[in-house]
Design an enzyme around this catalytic site. Structure first.
Site, PDB file in Angstrom:
ATOM      1  N   ARG A 116       0.868  -1.179   0.000  1.00  0.00           N
ATOM      2  CA  ARG A 116       0.000   0.000   0.000  1.00  0.00           C
ATOM      3  C   ARG A 116       0.904   1.227   0.000  1.00  0.00           C
ATOM      4  NH1 ARG A 116      -2.077  -3.701   3.775  1.00  0.00           N
ATOM      5  NH2 ARG A 116      -4.154  -4.487   3.236  1.00  0.00           N
ATOM      6  N   LYS A 155      -3.195  -1.501   7.772  1.00  0.00           N
ATOM      7  CA  LYS A 155      -4.648  -1.470   7.611  1.00  0.00           C
ATOM      8  C   LYS A 155      -5.333  -2.624   8.339  1.00  0.00           C
ATOM      9  CE  LYS A 155      -8.118  -0.994   3.955  1.00  0.00           C
ATOM     10  NZ  LYS A 155      -8.339  -0.957   2.493  1.00  0.00           N
ATOM     11  N   HIS A 236      -2.640   2.312  -6.221  1.00  0.00           N
ATOM     12  CA  HIS A 236      -3.425   1.102  -5.939  1.00  0.00           C
ATOM     13  C   HIS A 236      -3.560   0.226  -7.178  1.00  0.00           C
ATOM     14  CE1 HIS A 236      -5.700  -0.936  -2.800  1.00  0.00           C
ATOM     15  NE2 HIS A 236      -6.420  -1.434  -3.794  1.00  0.00           N
ATOM     16  N   ARG A 239      -0.618  -1.887  -7.001  1.00  0.00           N
ATOM     17  CA  ARG A 239      -0.814  -2.963  -6.003  1.00  0.00           C
ATOM     18  C   ARG A 239      -1.669  -4.092  -6.594  1.00  0.00           C
ATOM     19  NH1 ARG A 239      -1.118  -4.489  -0.606  1.00  0.00           N
ATOM     20  NH2 ARG A 239      -3.165  -5.067   0.191  1.00  0.00           N
ATOM     21  N   HIS A 262      -3.651  -9.044   3.140  1.00  0.00           N
ATOM     22  CA  HIS A 262      -5.117  -9.067   3.170  1.00  0.00           C
ATOM     23  C   HIS A 262      -5.602  -9.796   4.417  1.00  0.00           C
ATOM     24  CE1 HIS A 262      -5.303  -8.706  -1.510  1.00  0.00           C
ATOM     25  NE2 HIS A 262      -5.318  -7.530  -0.929  1.00  0.00           N
ATOM     26  N   TYR A 272      -8.340 -13.376  -8.778  1.00  0.00           N
ATOM     27  CA  TYR A 272      -8.373 -14.450  -9.755  1.00  0.00           C
ATOM     28  C   TYR A 272      -9.526 -14.295 -10.745  1.00  0.00           C
ATOM     29  CZ  TYR A 272      -4.772 -16.885  -7.167  1.00  0.00           C
ATOM     30  OH  TYR A 272      -3.581 -17.220  -6.579  1.00  0.00           O
TER      31      TYR A 272
END
Length: 370
Positions: A116, A155, A236, A239, A262, A272
């Site tokens: 991030r 986060k 982002h 990312r 995550h 995916y």
């Protein structure tokens, strides 16, 4: 919350707010230019507050208990990953541009780690292990609208992790350190100092700096290369592109979840769903190529090189390796045969016919090379 404070709506008594009031306020914010994702965040803050009031019998109904899409249209852009070609176009442009080449190494690190942007800005020299070639990520740097800096945890709890340095990321981090200005007094924020990225005022960079770098560079790229359009590029998007690249390369989901930080594997799984047709076609082509290009032969090999006769064609093969009780042979004249589609079709038909007749992998008639 800062947005709520700026609105007259934020100073009304919660007892007086009806569903229609809440919906009108959301529509006003949308008309004022707030995007769908911003409105989702705003509603995500105020709805739980009103729910607490409802649970305590302060109000009879939660006025924000409605579907946002029923009030304003979802104009948010679907998050996409850059293709390999787009990554090459963009990074080549940054590297060669006289103005924006100074940001090249920053972009390499973001694209090569999936961090991030606030985590990247929070990196200190102490977070870099060049011997072990890994990056410690356990905090992020944030700057409030008033200019106050603070460091907070990542986060999610799963955000605390170590990210391996690829050779390219390793070199770029070394470049960033070597070019980093020597300051008389290091800025200390919540006990952290030695921040890797500094702005022109020798203060630590924050997300807005890098977002602006990308935005300005994109404007120049679009002006110089209107014939080669690129998607809207943000930190982002980098990312998301990294995550997609790792998924396409075959990284298993749980490992990818760890690297990305995550908290929910479902977020990782969503990557995916972005598999493109080109990627699917490429993977299918590899599977079909395997059928043409390789044969498994039972038992010990007679020779390192064997010529097969199949469908009237000679397949010159060479032994690659042993797999359990079979040997894998690769067709050496594969390219020559592959260029003729009719030949490929006939050979494939013969292979499928053999496989339909046998429960084991086909053992075709062979003769030694002279």
């Amino acid at each position: 919350l800062n947005l709520v404070k700026k609105e007259d709506f934020g100073y009304r008594s919660i007892r007086d707010i009806k569903v229609s009031d809440a919906q009108k306020w959301i529509m006003k914010l949308h008309e004022d230019g707030k995007g769908y994702s911003t409105l989702t965040s705003v509603r995500g803050v105020v709805k739980p507050a009103f729910q607490m009031a409802y649970n305590e019998d302060v109000i009879r109904r939660n006025p924000f208990d409605f579907k946002l899409v029923d009030v304003v249209s979802n104009d948010s852009q679907k998050r996409i990953a850059m293709t390999e070609e787009q990554q090459t176009l963009w990074m080549d442009f940054i590297r060669e541009d006289k103005t924006y080449c100074k940001y090249y190494d920053e972009f390499v690190v973001l694209l090569g780690t999936g961090m991030r942007v606030s985590e990247f800005c929070g990196l200190t020299k102490a977070d870099l292990d060049f011997t072990g070639r890994k990056i410690r990520v356990d905090h992020q740097l944030v700057r409030e609208r008033g200019g106050k800096y603070y460091v907070e945890k990542t986060k999610t709890e799963c955000g605390c992790r170590y990210i391996p340095m690829t050779d390219e990321v390793y070199r770029s981090l070394q470049n960033i350190l070597s070019r980093r200005k020597r300051v008389k007094t290091e800025t200390i924020i919540d006990g952290y100092s030695g921040f890797l990225l500094l702005d022109k005022n020798d203060s630590p960079k924050v997300a807005l700096h890098i977002e602006n770098e990308m935005r300005w560079a994109m404007k120049k790229y679009q002006k110089l290369h209107p014939d080669k359009p690129l998607p809207h590029i943000t930190p982002h998007v980098f990312r998301h592109t990294f995550c997609t690249n790792m998924a396409n390369a075959g990284m298993d989901i749980k490992t990818l979840q760890y690297v990305m930080g995550h908290s929910d594997v479902g977020v990782t799984l969503n990557v995916y769903t972005h598999a493109s047709y080109d990627r699917a076609a490429e993977q299918m082509a590899k599977i079909i190529d395997f059928n043409y290009q390789f044969f498994l032969i039972d038992g010990e090999p007679v020779d390192d090189e064997i010529t097969f006769e199949l469908a009237g064609y000679e397949l010159r093969t060479k032994r690659c390796r042993k797999i359990r009780n079979m040997c894998l042979y690769e067709v050496q004249n594969f390219q020559e045969l592959y260029e003729n589609q009719d030949v490929c079709d006939e050979i494939m038909e013969a292979i499928l016919k053999l496989r339909g007749q046998q429960t084991e992998e086909p053992v075709v008639e062979k003769k030694k090379n002279n």
